[in-house]
Design an enzyme around this catalytic site. Structure first.
Site, PDB file in Angstrom:
ATOM      1  N   ARG A 132       0.827  -1.212   0.000  1.00  0.00           N
ATOM      2  CA  ARG A 132       0.000   0.000   0.000  1.00  0.00           C
ATOM      3  C   ARG A 132       0.860   1.261   0.000  1.00  0.00           C
ATOM      4  NH1 ARG A 132      -3.551  -3.488  -0.049  1.00  0.00           N
ATOM      5  NH2 ARG A 132      -2.381  -3.724  -1.925  1.00  0.00           N
ATOM      6  N   SER A 138     -11.057   0.269   2.805  1.00  0.00           N
ATOM      7  CA  SER A 138     -10.445  -0.004   4.115  1.00  0.00           C
ATOM      8  C   SER A 138      -9.899   1.286   4.707  1.00  0.00           C
ATOM      9  CB  SER A 138      -9.286  -0.992   3.964  1.00  0.00           C
ATOM     10  OG  SER A 138      -9.781  -2.198   3.432  1.00  0.00           O
ATOM     11  N   GLU A 169      -5.284   4.205   5.816  1.00  0.00           N
ATOM     12  CA  GLU A 169      -4.949   3.932   4.414  1.00  0.00           C
ATOM     13  C   GLU A 169      -5.254   5.128   3.500  1.00  0.00           C
ATOM     14  OE1 GLU A 169      -6.046   0.096   2.540  1.00  0.00           O
ATOM     15  OE2 GLU A 169      -6.676   1.314   0.841  1.00  0.00           O
TER      16      GLU A 169
HETATM   17  C1  LIG Z   1     -15.467   0.697  -1.747  1.00  0.00           C
HETATM   18  C2  LIG Z   1     -13.957   0.849  -1.894  1.00  0.00           C
HETATM   19  C3  LIG Z   1     -13.162  -0.274  -2.039  1.00  0.00           C
HETATM   20  C4  LIG Z   1     -11.767  -0.141  -2.193  1.00  0.00           C
HETATM   21  N1  LIG Z   1     -11.010  -1.269  -2.314  1.00  0.00           N
HETATM   22  C5  LIG Z   1      -9.671  -1.163  -2.461  1.00  0.00           C
HETATM   23  C6  LIG Z   1      -8.866  -2.340  -2.594  1.00  0.00           C
HETATM   24  O1  LIG Z   1      -9.362  -3.464  -2.618  1.00  0.00           O
HETATM   25  N2  LIG Z   1      -7.524  -2.190  -2.721  1.00  0.00           N
HETATM   26  C7  LIG Z   1      -6.946  -0.953  -2.733  1.00  0.00           C
HETATM   27  O2  LIG Z   1      -5.722  -0.893  -2.861  1.00  0.00           O
HETATM   28  N3  LIG Z   1      -7.672   0.179  -2.617  1.00  0.00           N
HETATM   29  C8  LIG Z   1      -9.018   0.104  -2.479  1.00  0.00           C
HETATM   30  N4  LIG Z   1      -9.771   1.234  -2.328  1.00  0.00           N
HETATM   31  C9  LIG Z   1      -9.114   2.542  -2.291  1.00  0.00           C
HETATM   32  C10 LIG Z   1      -9.111   3.296  -3.644  1.00  0.00           C
HETATM   33  O3  LIG Z   1     -10.142   2.835  -4.473  1.00  0.00           O
HETATM   34  C11 LIG Z   1      -7.803   3.165  -4.399  1.00  0.00           C
HETATM   35  O4  LIG Z   1      -6.748   3.661  -3.619  1.00  0.00           O
HETATM   36  C12 LIG Z   1      -7.833   3.926  -5.729  1.00  0.00           C
HETATM   37  O5  LIG Z   1      -6.674   3.639  -6.466  1.00  0.00           O
HETATM   38  C13 LIG Z   1      -7.943   5.429  -5.563  1.00  0.00           C
HETATM   39  O6  LIG Z   1      -8.179   5.972  -6.846  1.00  0.00           O
HETATM   40  P1  LIG Z   1      -8.855   7.370  -7.048  1.00  0.00           P
HETATM   41  O7  LIG Z   1      -8.776   7.697  -8.513  1.00  0.00           O
HETATM   42  O8  LIG Z   1     -10.208   7.396  -6.464  1.00  0.00           O
HETATM   43  O9  LIG Z   1      -7.866   8.326  -6.244  1.00  0.00           O
HETATM   44  P2  LIG Z   1      -8.227   9.584  -5.333  1.00  0.00           P
HETATM   45  O10 LIG Z   1      -8.933   9.140  -4.121  1.00  0.00           O
HETATM   46  O11 LIG Z   1      -8.865  10.644  -6.144  1.00  0.00           O
HETATM   47  O12 LIG Z   1      -6.759  10.056  -4.915  1.00  0.00           O
HETATM   48  C14 LIG Z   1      -5.968   9.282  -4.031  1.00  0.00           C
HETATM   49  C15 LIG Z   1      -4.572   9.903  -3.938  1.00  0.00           C
HETATM   50  O13 LIG Z   1      -3.905   9.765  -5.195  1.00  0.00           O
HETATM   51  C16 LIG Z   1      -3.549  11.056  -5.713  1.00  0.00           C
HETATM   52  N5  LIG Z   1      -3.741  10.962  -7.163  1.00  0.00           N
HETATM   53  C17 LIG Z   1      -4.844  10.541  -7.828  1.00  0.00           C
HETATM   54  N6  LIG Z   1      -4.616  10.550  -9.152  1.00  0.00           N
HETATM   55  C18 LIG Z   1      -3.348  10.988  -9.336  1.00  0.00           C
HETATM   56  C19 LIG Z   1      -2.524  11.234 -10.480  1.00  0.00           C
HETATM   57  N7  LIG Z   1      -2.956  11.043 -11.734  1.00  0.00           N
HETATM   58  N8  LIG Z   1      -1.248  11.698 -10.272  1.00  0.00           N
HETATM   59  C20 LIG Z   1      -0.795  11.930  -9.021  1.00  0.00           C
HETATM   60  N9  LIG Z   1      -1.522  11.731  -7.902  1.00  0.00           N
HETATM   61  C21 LIG Z   1      -2.783  11.267  -8.069  1.00  0.00           C
HETATM   62  C22 LIG Z   1      -4.497  12.030  -5.029  1.00  0.00           C
HETATM   63  O14 LIG Z   1      -3.948  13.340  -4.999  1.00  0.00           O
HETATM   64  C23 LIG Z   1      -4.594  11.407  -3.655  1.00  0.00           C
HETATM   65  O15 LIG Z   1      -3.447  11.736  -2.902  1.00  0.00           O
HETATM   66  C24 LIG Z   1     -11.174   1.142  -2.179  1.00  0.00           C
HETATM   67  C25 LIG Z   1     -11.986   2.278  -2.038  1.00  0.00           C
HETATM   68  C26 LIG Z   1     -13.365   2.131  -1.897  1.00  0.00           C
HETATM   69  C27 LIG Z   1     -14.228   3.356  -1.746  1.00  0.00           C
END
Ligand SMILES: Cc1cc2nc3c(=O)[nH]c(=O)nc-3n(C[C@H](O)[C@H](O)[C@H](O)COP(=O)(O)OP(=O)(O)OC[C@H]3O[C@@H](n4cnc5c(N)ncnc54)[C@H](O)[C@@H]3O)c2cc1C
Length: 346
Positions: free
Chosen positions: A156, A233, A338
């Site tokens: 992570r 999580s 996380e």
């Molecule tokens: C229901 C649910 C289930 C989930 N299950 C999992 C799982 O099984 N495993 C897991 O690992 N995660 C899980 N997650 C967490 C999450 O989905 C992941 O971490 C996902 O990759 C976040 O993507 P996002 O586009 O929504 O990022 P955001 O939430 O929009 O951003 C997260 C971080 O990344 C940065 N960021 C985003 N895009 C970029 C970019 N292009 N360049 C630089 N920085 C950037 C943002 O500034 C922020 O710091 C879950 C979340 C939810 C709500």
């Protein structure tokens, strides 16, 4: 505009500025302008790993909305724009007979965020298939590729997490050209599929099973299911050395009797990963735990803290602190969050 409308937990106050970047040039320009103006910057993907303060963000939010998937790199190579929906990419890879992402089905968010925390689930993580991450470097102003071995991927985490220096523009994956999944490593998934750990099934079958398992746990976003109004999580599973694990085992025996066993998985170097969900439940916080101010534990998954509809970020964090402190008092383990916390601390 309220950031609550852009986060899966539906929390977060207003942003001072908001730019939607539909092309790579727009993305780089928006970041350059904010940096030149000395403006605080928040890159927003799908908002599924973000906890934003009720006061909002006093700076510019740049929403990544770039598109494009290329298969030009040779067999099994997929280069994906940061703004592509992650689960759509997984679905496409499976449909095109590529293996290596199928266990990462049903995870919300965008592709550009997957390297940030090295997204993982059910025995797979993106670090295994990413060959390179193309970035805009906010320090040098260059666009360049960072090969996998320089991404510092860990459980992570990666060099991108928390640093803010790099804006991910696209991610290149090398997948196996095969209808069969990668060997299934996660015991619960293997049992669901009826294969031994290490066995293989068709990737489409693995994807369907993962989505079903995730739905049961409220881990696939569903607007009709309030248990999915979360960041997934909330805590990472702690990785403990032998003395720390022994201390947890002693605490567990003291609490539950000499037969108490602490579930754990060896992760090398004498370290063991202990499920945070187990620690939380043993410390007295079960599924559905509800202190009554709008934030509660999901009824389907102990690790998901949900906004029952009327929560504030302050209430969500108060619940997270209560759980963290309870686990520390019970087992001496300090759980780490996380999600990325914006304008707030735990
Ligand atoms: C229901 C649910 C289930 C989930 N299950 C999992 C799982 O099984 N495993 C897991 O690992 N995660 C899980 N997650 C967490 C999450 O989905 C992941 O971490 C996902 O990759 C976040 O993507 P996002 O586009 O929504 O990022 P955001 O939430 O929009 O951003 C997260 C971080 O990344 C940065 N960021 C985003 N895009 C970029 C970019 N292009 N360049 C630089 N920085 C950037 C943002 O500034 C922020 O710091 C879950 C979340 C939810 C709500």
């Amino acid at each position: 505009m309220r950031l609550a409308d852009y986060t899966t937990v539906r929390l977060g106050g207003p942003a001072r500025g908001f730019v939607r970047a539909g092309t790579e040039n727009e993305l780089i320009d928006a970041v350059r302008s904010a940096d030149a103006a000395g403006e605080p910057l928040l890159i927003l993907g799908g908002g599924s790993n973000l906890v934003v303060s009720d006061e909002g963000f006093d700076g510019t939010v740049v929403q990544v909305a770039t598109r494009g998937v290329s298969r030009d790199g040779g067999p099994g190579v997929l280069t994906v724009a940061a703004g592509e929906d992650w689960d759509a990419v997984v679905a496409r890879s499976v449909a095109e007979g590529l293996a290596g992402l199928e266990c990462l089905s049903g995870i919300p968010g965008l592709t550009g965020a997957t390297p940030i925390q090295n997204v993982g689930a059910y025995g797979q993580e993106v670090a295994e298939t990413i060959t390179a991450v193309r970035v805009y470097d906010r320090v040098t102003g260059d666009v360049h590729q960072i090969p996998n071995e320089r991404c510092d991927f860990g459980y992570r985490t990666s060099r991108f997490r928390g640093a803010g220096r790099f804006v991910v523009l696209s991610v290149t994956f090398r997948l196996a050209v095969q209808v069969l999944s990668a060997p299934v490593r996660y015991a619960e998934l293997a049992a669901t599929l009826g294969v031994p750990v290490g066995g293989q099934v068709e990737s489409a079958e693995a994807r369907a099973a993962v989505i079903e398992l995730r739905q049961r746990k409220g881990m696939v976003i569903d607007p009709a299911d309030p248990d999915t109004r979360s960041v997934g999580s909330f805590f990472v599973n702690p990785v403990l050395d032998a003395p720390a694990l022994a201390a947890v085992e002693a605490a567990a025996r003291a609490r539950s009797g000499p037969q108490a066993r602490v579930p754990h998985f060896e992760v090398g170097d004498g370290l063991a990963k202990v499920p945070a969900a187990w620690l939380i439940e043993q410390a007295g916080f079960g599924k559905g735990y509800n202190p009554g101010d709008g934030a509660r534990i999901s009824a389907k998954h102990t690790l998901a803290l949900v906004n029952a509809g009327t929560a504030s970020t302050a209430a969500l964090l108060a619940l997270a602190r209560e759980i963290r402190d309870g686990v520390r008092d019970a087992f001496g383990v300090s759980l780490a969050p996380e999600p990325v916390l914006v304008g707030v601390t735990l």
